[in-house]
Design a protein around this motif. Structure first.
Motif, PDB file in Angstrom:
ATOM      1  N   TRP A  82       0.825  -0.947   0.147  1.00  0.00           N
ATOM      2  CA  TRP A  82       0.054  -0.097  -0.152  1.00  0.00           C
ATOM      3  C   TRP A  82       0.669   1.337  -0.161  1.00  0.00           C
ATOM      4  O   TRP A  82       0.543   2.234  -0.472  1.00  0.00           O
ATOM      5  CB  TRP A  82      -0.720   0.153   1.406  1.00  0.00           C
ATOM      6  CG  TRP A  82      -2.329  -0.481   1.165  1.00  0.00           C
ATOM      7  CD1 TRP A  82      -2.625  -1.565   1.745  1.00  0.00           C
ATOM      8  CD2 TRP A  82      -3.234  -0.223   0.358  1.00  0.00           C
ATOM      9  NE1 TRP A  82      -3.981  -2.001   1.486  1.00  0.00           N
ATOM     10  CE2 TRP A  82      -4.405  -0.880   0.731  1.00  0.00           C
ATOM     11  CE3 TRP A  82      -3.494   1.008  -0.544  1.00  0.00           C
ATOM     12  CZ2 TRP A  82      -5.555  -0.881   0.007  1.00  0.00           C
ATOM     13  CZ3 TRP A  82      -4.517   1.149  -1.151  1.00  0.00           C
ATOM     14  CH2 TRP A  82      -5.684   0.295  -1.047  1.00  0.00           C
ATOM     15  N   ARG A  85       4.968   0.995  -3.881  1.00  0.00           N
ATOM     16  CA  ARG A  85       4.184   0.361  -4.591  1.00  0.00           C
ATOM     17  C   ARG A  85       5.046   0.279  -6.143  1.00  0.00           C
ATOM     18  O   ARG A  85       4.475  -0.286  -6.990  1.00  0.00           O
ATOM     19  CB  ARG A  85       2.893   1.400  -5.062  1.00  0.00           C
ATOM     20  CG  ARG A  85       2.069   1.271  -3.859  1.00  0.00           C
ATOM     21  CD  ARG A  85       0.766   2.262  -4.019  1.00  0.00           C
ATOM     22  NE  ARG A  85       0.100   1.697  -5.131  1.00  0.00           N
ATOM     23  CZ  ARG A  85      -0.443   2.259  -6.020  1.00  0.00           C
ATOM     24  NH1 ARG A  85      -0.773   3.591  -6.133  1.00  0.00           N
ATOM     25  NH2 ARG A  85      -1.245   1.648  -7.126  1.00  0.00           N
ATOM     26  N   GLU A 130      -0.018  -6.912   1.165  1.00  0.00           N
ATOM     27  CA  GLU A 130      -0.926  -6.418   0.044  1.00  0.00           C
ATOM     28  C   GLU A 130      -0.109  -6.137  -1.136  1.00  0.00           C
ATOM     29  O   GLU A 130      -0.232  -5.229  -1.990  1.00  0.00           O
ATOM     30  CB  GLU A 130      -1.243  -5.085   0.787  1.00  0.00           C
ATOM     31  CG  GLU A 130      -1.698  -4.820   2.272  1.00  0.00           C
ATOM     32  CD  GLU A 130      -3.236  -4.833   2.264  1.00  0.00           C
ATOM     33  OE1 GLU A 130      -3.781  -5.415   1.279  1.00  0.00           O
ATOM     34  OE2 GLU A 130      -3.810  -5.017   3.289  1.00  0.00           O
ATOM     35  N   GLN A 133      -1.625  -4.449  -4.255  1.00  0.00           N
ATOM     36  CA  GLN A 133      -1.809  -3.194  -4.281  1.00  0.00           C
ATOM     37  C   GLN A 133      -0.666  -2.312  -4.829  1.00  0.00           C
ATOM     38  O   GLN A 133      -0.540  -0.990  -4.831  1.00  0.00           O
ATOM     39  CB  GLN A 133      -2.005  -2.667  -2.883  1.00  0.00           C
ATOM     40  CG  GLN A 133      -3.153  -3.144  -2.121  1.00  0.00           C
ATOM     41  CD  GLN A 133      -4.479  -2.854  -2.814  1.00  0.00           C
ATOM     42  OE1 GLN A 133      -4.703  -2.113  -3.666  1.00  0.00           O
ATOM     43  NE2 GLN A 133      -5.171  -3.950  -2.717  1.00  0.00           N
ATOM     44  N   ARG A 268      -6.604   6.239  -0.654  1.00  0.00           N
ATOM     45  CA  ARG A 268      -5.162   5.550  -1.192  1.00  0.00           C
ATOM     46  C   ARG A 268      -5.447   5.389  -2.860  1.00  0.00           C
ATOM     47  O   ARG A 268      -4.510   5.006  -3.373  1.00  0.00           O
ATOM     48  CB  ARG A 268      -4.843   4.367  -0.663  1.00  0.00           C
ATOM     49  CG  ARG A 268      -4.714   4.336   0.869  1.00  0.00           C
ATOM     50  CD  ARG A 268      -4.370   3.041   1.433  1.00  0.00           C
ATOM     51  NE  ARG A 268      -3.971   3.165   2.633  1.00  0.00           N
ATOM     52  CZ  ARG A 268      -4.572   2.720   3.648  1.00  0.00           C
ATOM     53  NH1 ARG A 268      -5.753   1.931   3.291  1.00  0.00           N
ATOM     54  NH2 ARG A 268      -4.420   2.322   4.932  1.00  0.00           N
ATOM     55  N   ARG A 318      -8.892  -3.877  -9.042  1.00  0.00           N
ATOM     56  CA  ARG A 318      -8.368  -3.205  -7.693  1.00  0.00           C
ATOM     57  C   ARG A 318      -9.440  -2.757  -6.756  1.00  0.00           C
ATOM     58  O   ARG A 318      -9.537  -2.981  -5.466  1.00  0.00           O
ATOM     59  CB  ARG A 318      -7.412  -1.762  -7.952  1.00  0.00           C
ATOM     60  CG  ARG A 318      -6.864  -1.688  -6.645  1.00  0.00           C
ATOM     61  CD  ARG A 318      -5.627  -0.747  -6.801  1.00  0.00           C
ATOM     62  NE  ARG A 318      -4.964  -0.450  -5.472  1.00  0.00           N
ATOM     63  CZ  ARG A 318      -4.221   0.600  -5.263  1.00  0.00           C
ATOM     64  NH1 ARG A 318      -4.118   1.588  -6.185  1.00  0.00           N
ATOM     65  NH2 ARG A 318      -3.561   0.869  -4.047  1.00  0.00           N
ATOM     66  N   THR A 322     -10.107  -4.477  -2.861  1.00  0.00           N
ATOM     67  CA  THR A 322     -10.150  -3.840  -1.697  1.00  0.00           C
ATOM     68  C   THR A 322     -11.449  -4.146  -1.212  1.00  0.00           C
ATOM     69  O   THR A 322     -11.783  -3.421  -0.016  1.00  0.00           O
ATOM     70  CB  THR A 322      -9.675  -2.293  -2.125  1.00  0.00           C
ATOM     71  OG1 THR A 322     -10.683  -1.821  -3.085  1.00  0.00           O
ATOM     72  CG2 THR A 322      -8.647  -2.140  -2.554  1.00  0.00           C
TER      73      THR A 322
END
Length: 343
Positions: A82, A85, A130, A133, A268, A318, A322
């Motif tokens: 997160w 990236r 994650e 992400q 985000r 995405r 999420t």
């Protein structure tokens, strides 16, 4: 002054690792088995750990890595995608945590070579939490380059199965990760997890079985969400000078949790992610093809340059990963999906 409701606050901390992971013994055994080669100087087995949020993935991997570290001097690094990236950001984090000196040169190739020389043939473990992400298209680059680093075992933690992420086939072939599946906790197991926290962290008589049932029903298999809600409801009751959690405290936390999760995730994401989500939310449910056309119409009205159809597919995945949106196969011909707001 009333007695505090929360008597053992550290048990509510996110990084607290319980002595026993309910219903996760098999996954824990698999991950320990995948780390084992590093004990004898070999590369740990590349692993893809996946399942819905709050299913215990991060906690089980942390627990396995902690136990592994007690048996060996093998280095490990934990990276949250997160926050980090891109390949450059991931390498920068590794270099900083390993305190690799004279790695000021910004070129990615130089940094990889610097790491290779620093580590020599010593095994080490990289955890990408994650993982999905990472920026669109960047995850394949990250995995390819990390796999090239001598003796690096990579553990990826993700909500999505590997097959849904459109990774480069050359990367998949080279990495060949072993899959470890975490299903959402059942109602019975989640109630057991929550009851254990209540019994060990809250004052006796400050909560009821009905409170546990209410939170469990809302959390829908997400242990992280359930534990956080129990903590916040207890805090609210404590701050109000009450001796126990009330129905009002629970209902208030349900709404606060929903809004906090939504705000946190959206903050985000890009403007295009937020626009796509707002369109689905206005319609409540719609087909993916209709979403694409509605998105193009909205971009035209806003005099905004739209993303490409390929990027649209990545952005939609995405939103699904999420859990802002849930997707199911539409009962029509073709590859269209039925999209519904999930949060």
């Amino acid at each position: 002054m009333k007695e505090a409701i929360i008597t053992n606050p550290e048990l509510f901390e996110e990084d607290t690792i319980p002595g026993r992971m309910q219903d996760r013994e098999e996954q824990s055994r698999q991950i320990q088995h995948h780390l084992a080669p590093a004990l004898t100087g070999d590369r740990a087995i590349h692993t893809w750990v996946y399942g819905p949020p709050g299913s215990g993935k991060t906690t089980v991997v942390r627990k396995a890595l902690n136990e592994f570290s007690e048996k060996t001097n093998t280095k490990s690094v934990w990276i949250n995608c997160w926050c980090k990236r891109t390949l450059y950001e991931v390498l920068d984090e590794i270099i900083e945590k390993f305190q690799v000196l004279r790695a000021e040169e910004h070129r990615v190739g130089y940094r990889i070579e610097k790491l290779r020389r620093f580590l020599k043939d010593r095994p080490f473990v990289i955890v990408l939490d994650e993982a999905e992400q990472a920026k669109p298209g960047e995850l394949s680059t990250i995995l390819y380059n990390l796999e090239c680093i001598l003796n690096a075992g990579v553990i990826c933690i993700a909500n999505s199965p590997l097959s849904s992420l459109n990774l480069d086939q050359r990367v998949l072939s080279r990495l060949s990760p072993t899959l470890v599946d975490f299903e959402a906790y059942s109602t019975e197991v989640l109630m057991e997890i929550l009851r254990f926290r209540a019994e060990t962290a809250l004052r006796q008589g400050s909560w009821t079985s009905k409170d546990i049932e209410t939170i469990t029903a809302y959390a829908n298999g997400d242990a992280r969400c359930a534990i956080k809600m129990l903590k916040n409801a207890a805090l609210a009751a404590q701050q109000q000078g009450k001796s126990k959690i009330s129905t009002e405290n629970l209902l208030e936390q349900l709404e606060k949790d929903r809004e906090a999760r939504l705000t946190g995730i959206l903050s985000r994401l890009t403007k295009d992610h937020r626009l796509l989500y707002s369109i689905i939310r206005q319609k409540d449910s719609m087909l993916s093809g209709d979403l694409w056309h509605e998105y193009l119409d909205q971009c035209e009205q806003l005099t905004r340059k739209p993303i490409s159809s390929r990027t649209f597919a990545e952005y939609l995945n995405r939103l699904i990963s999420t859990r802002l949106v849930k997707s199911e196969r539409a009962r029509i011909r073709g590859n269209s999906r039925l999209l519904k707001v999930n949060l």
